[in-house]
Design a protein around this motif. Structure first.
Motif, PDB file in Angstrom:
ATOM      1  N   ARG A   1       0.657  -1.128  -0.134  1.00 28.06           N
ATOM      2  CA  ARG A   1       0.018  -0.601  -0.764  1.00 28.06           C
ATOM      3  C   ARG A   1       0.996   1.568   0.246  1.00 28.06           C
ATOM      4  NH1 ARG A   1      -5.615   0.128   2.789  1.00 28.06           N
ATOM      5  NH2 ARG A   1      -6.317  -1.973   2.472  1.00 28.06           N
ATOM      6  N   LEU A   2       2.066   0.700   1.137  1.00 24.62           N
ATOM      7  CA  LEU A   2       2.891   1.993   0.734  1.00 24.62           C
ATOM      8  C   LEU A   2       3.153   2.247  -0.724  1.00 24.62           C
ATOM      9  CD1 LEU A   2       4.981   4.360   1.812  1.00 24.62           C
ATOM     10  CD2 LEU A   2       6.305   2.877   2.506  1.00 24.62           C
ATOM     11  N   HIS A   3       3.745   1.646  -1.540  1.00 25.25           N
ATOM     12  CA  HIS A   3       4.749   1.549  -2.471  1.00 25.25           C
ATOM     13  C   HIS A   3       2.807   2.195  -3.330  1.00 25.25           C
ATOM     14  CE1 HIS A   3       6.320   1.075  -6.775  1.00 25.25           C
ATOM     15  NE2 HIS A   3       5.622  -0.046  -7.083  1.00 25.25           N
ATOM     16  N   ARG A   4       2.223   1.941  -3.635  1.00 24.16           N
ATOM     17  CA  ARG A   4       1.195   2.449  -4.916  1.00 24.16           C
ATOM     18  C   ARG A   4       0.806   3.961  -4.429  1.00 24.16           C
ATOM     19  NH1 ARG A   4      -2.306  -2.589  -3.350  1.00 24.16           N
ATOM     20  NH2 ARG A   4      -2.971  -1.637  -1.845  1.00 24.16           N
ATOM     21  N   LEU A   5       0.797   4.302  -2.481  1.00 20.17           N
ATOM     22  CA  LEU A   5       0.392   5.826  -2.115  1.00 20.17           C
ATOM     23  C   LEU A   5       2.249   6.159  -2.624  1.00 20.17           C
ATOM     24  CD1 LEU A   5      -0.341   8.135  -0.536  1.00 20.17           C
ATOM     25  CD2 LEU A   5       0.759   7.119   1.402  1.00 20.17           C
ATOM     26  N   CYS A   6       2.984   6.127  -2.682  1.00 19.56           N
ATOM     27  CA  CYS A   6       4.401   6.641  -3.245  1.00 19.56           C
ATOM     28  C   CYS A   6       4.108   6.853  -4.826  1.00 19.56           C
ATOM     29  CB  CYS A   6       5.445   6.065  -2.624  1.00 19.56           C
ATOM     30  SG  CYS A   6       5.817   5.894  -1.386  1.00 19.56           S
ATOM     31  N   GLN A   7       3.554   5.938  -5.395  1.00 20.65           N
ATOM     32  CA  GLN A   7       3.173   6.409  -6.683  1.00 20.65           C
ATOM     33  C   GLN A   7       1.616   7.485  -7.311  1.00 20.65           C
ATOM     34  OE1 GLN A   7       2.132   2.447  -8.180  1.00 20.65           O
ATOM     35  NE2 GLN A   7       4.187   2.221  -9.317  1.00 20.65           N
ATOM     36  N   ALA A   8       1.216   7.447  -6.344  1.00 22.15           N
ATOM     37  CA  ALA A   8       0.461   8.520  -6.570  1.00 22.15           C
ATOM     38  C   ALA A   8       0.952   9.841  -5.652  1.00 22.15           C
ATOM     39  CB  ALA A   8      -0.863   8.219  -5.633  1.00 22.15           C
ATOM     40  N   LEU A   9       1.565  10.450  -5.284  1.00 16.62           N
ATOM     41  CA  LEU A   9       2.553  10.786  -4.495  1.00 16.62           C
ATOM     42  C   LEU A   9       3.770  11.420  -5.750  1.00 16.62           C
ATOM     43  CD1 LEU A   9       2.092  11.102  -0.699  1.00 16.62           C
ATOM     44  CD2 LEU A   9       0.682  12.126  -2.143  1.00 16.62           C
ATOM     45  N   HIS A  10       4.305  10.625  -6.675  1.00 10.73           N
ATOM     46  CA  HIS A  10       5.604  10.336  -7.304  1.00 10.73           C
ATOM     47  C   HIS A  10       6.539  10.856  -5.927  1.00 10.73           C
ATOM     48  CE1 HIS A  10       2.831  11.113 -10.364  1.00 10.73           C
ATOM     49  NE2 HIS A  10       1.619  12.092  -9.812  1.00 10.73           N
ATOM     50  N   VAL A  11       6.452   9.713  -5.126  1.00 14.24           N
ATOM     51  CA  VAL A  11       7.777  10.828  -4.379  1.00 14.24           C
ATOM     52  C   VAL A  11       9.007   8.552  -4.471  1.00 14.24           C
ATOM     53  CG1 VAL A  11       6.259  10.130  -1.937  1.00 14.24           C
ATOM     54  CG2 VAL A  11       8.408  10.797  -2.144  1.00 14.24           C
ATOM     55  N   ARG A  12       9.671   9.221  -4.690  1.00 15.64           N
ATOM     56  CA  ARG A  12      10.256   7.494  -4.013  1.00 15.64           C
ATOM     57  C   ARG A  12      11.178   7.717  -2.560  1.00 15.64           C
ATOM     58  NH1 ARG A  12      13.992   5.182  -8.533  1.00 15.64           N
ATOM     59  NH2 ARG A  12      11.936   4.619  -9.473  1.00 15.64           N
ATOM     60  N   PRO A  13      10.785   6.682  -1.711  1.00 12.74           N
ATOM     61  CA  PRO A  13      11.603   6.950  -0.512  1.00 12.74           C
ATOM     62  C   PRO A  13      13.138   7.103  -0.751  1.00 12.74           C
ATOM     63  CG  PRO A  13       9.566   5.188  -0.300  1.00 12.74           C
ATOM     64  CD  PRO A  13       9.974   6.103  -1.653  1.00 12.74           C
ATOM     65  N   ALA A  14      14.226   7.428   0.088  1.00 13.51           N
ATOM     66  CA  ALA A  14      15.309   7.051   0.141  1.00 13.51           C
ATOM     67  C   ALA A  14      15.666   6.667   1.010  1.00 13.51           C
ATOM     68  CB  ALA A  14      16.198   8.525  -0.126  1.00 13.51           C
ATOM     69  N   GLY A  15      15.526   6.278   1.966  1.00 13.96           N
ATOM     70  CA  GLY A  15      15.638   5.413   2.773  1.00 13.96           C
ATOM     71  C   GLY A  15      15.404   3.510   2.801  1.00 13.96           C
ATOM     72  N   ALA A  16      14.983   3.486   4.229  1.00  9.29           N
ATOM     73  CA  ALA A  16      14.960   1.839   3.686  1.00  9.29           C
ATOM     74  C   ALA A  16      13.308   1.406   4.178  1.00  9.29           C
ATOM     75  CB  ALA A  16      15.752   1.185   5.367  1.00  9.29           C
TER      76      ALA A  16
END
Length: 293
Positions: free
Chosen positions: A50-65
């Motif tokens: 779900r986090l991955h889908r949210l990040c796609q919607a927000l156009h963001v990629r987590p830099a950390g772990a």
């Protein structure tokens, strides 16, 4: 001779961030959410997919772990996350929807971080509790959040019985397949006419709010399958007529313990629904009678 100041250990430099996530529509995400996800050393997610889908919607990629942090591993993973915080990392906790630790993972880590002197902050955002209250058309000046009711019928009935005299508006979460059973139990504990609102799929395409007395809501729930995320808001109970003698005795007991008469009358009036002026006048008469005897 001047003594040197006592040595004080430096506070840990890590920061724990509880980040609220949208309860449905990703456009409700706070701008800071993307910044925190992008900049944290660790993102602990209830569901990494779900986090991955949210990040796609927000156009963001987590830099950390990115690590999982859910009800099944919360106890064991808290120690690892605390270790990262003590080492100076910024750890962001996100759940599937809403604010972490509110009926979701996060409480254990907050408590551990606070005990260790780690700074804890949050990214405010969407809340199913507050939104349901706002649209329920029920009083919102005073309310309480009860989360999920017990699944077992006996425990659920006992819990609701304890809430029968609760005067604040109450908010519950419930799974859709248990909604009919829960509404029927509420009807049994609170009565047919107690007003309530079933809030379904808030902020989503099929958002629905059904407002009615509990008896009508039970019938509505029986008519077909109810789907989606459910929040139930129930009107608080009306104040029961107070026993004048019992209320007066409560006031006198408070005064005997050192409380001011005016304050004691106000507290007992709030507790019992008895009129404050009537309590005050009765207490004055009782004190005069006791003094003259």
């Amino acid at each position: 001779m001047t003594r040197p100041p006592a040595h004080r250990a430096a506070a840990p430099s890590g920061v724990l961030v509880l980040a609220a996530t949208p309860i449905g529509d990703p456009r409700d995400a706070a701008p800071r959410l993307a910044e925190e996800l992008r900049g944290a050393q660790v993102v602990a997610a209830e569901d990494t997919r779900r986090l991955h889908r949210l990040c796609q919607a927000l156009h963001v990629r987590p830099a950390g772990a990115v690590v999982s942090y859910h009800e099944h591993n919360e106890a064991s993973r808290t120690a690892d996350l605390l270790e990262r915080l003590l080492a100076g990392d910024r750890v962001v906790v996100v759940t599937d929807a809403g604010m972490p630790s509110v009926s979701d993972p996060g409480y254990r880590l907050v408590a551990a971080a606070a005990d260790a002197g780690v700074r804890v902050t949050c990214v405010p955002g969407p809340s199913a509790v507050l939104m349901a209250l706002a649209v329920s058309a029920l009083p919102v000046d005073r309310f309480c959040f009860e989360g999920f009711l017990p699944r077992k019928a006996g425990e659920r009935a006992r819990h609701l019985a304890e809430l029968a005299d609760e005067r604040r508006t109450m908010v519950f979460f419930e799974a859709p397949h248990r909604l009919g059973t829960t509404l029927a139990a509420m009807r049994g504990a609170f009565g047919d006419e107690r007003r309530a609102a079933v809030c379904r799929e808030l902020t989503k395409t099929y958002e629905e709010v059904v407002r009615a007395p509990l008896a009508e809501l039970v019938t509505w729930a029986e008519q077909g399958e109810v789907r989606g995320e459910i929040t139930v808001v129930v009107e608080g109970g009306a104040a029961r007529p107070a026993d004048p003698e019992a209320a007066l005795q409560l006031v006198l007991d408070r005064v005997a313990r050192g409380e001011r008469l005016k304050d004691a009358c106000a507290a007992v009036a709030e507790q019992t629904g008895a009129p404050k002026k009537g309590l005050y006048d009765a207490a004055v008469r009782a004190r005069h009678t006791a003094a003259g005897s």
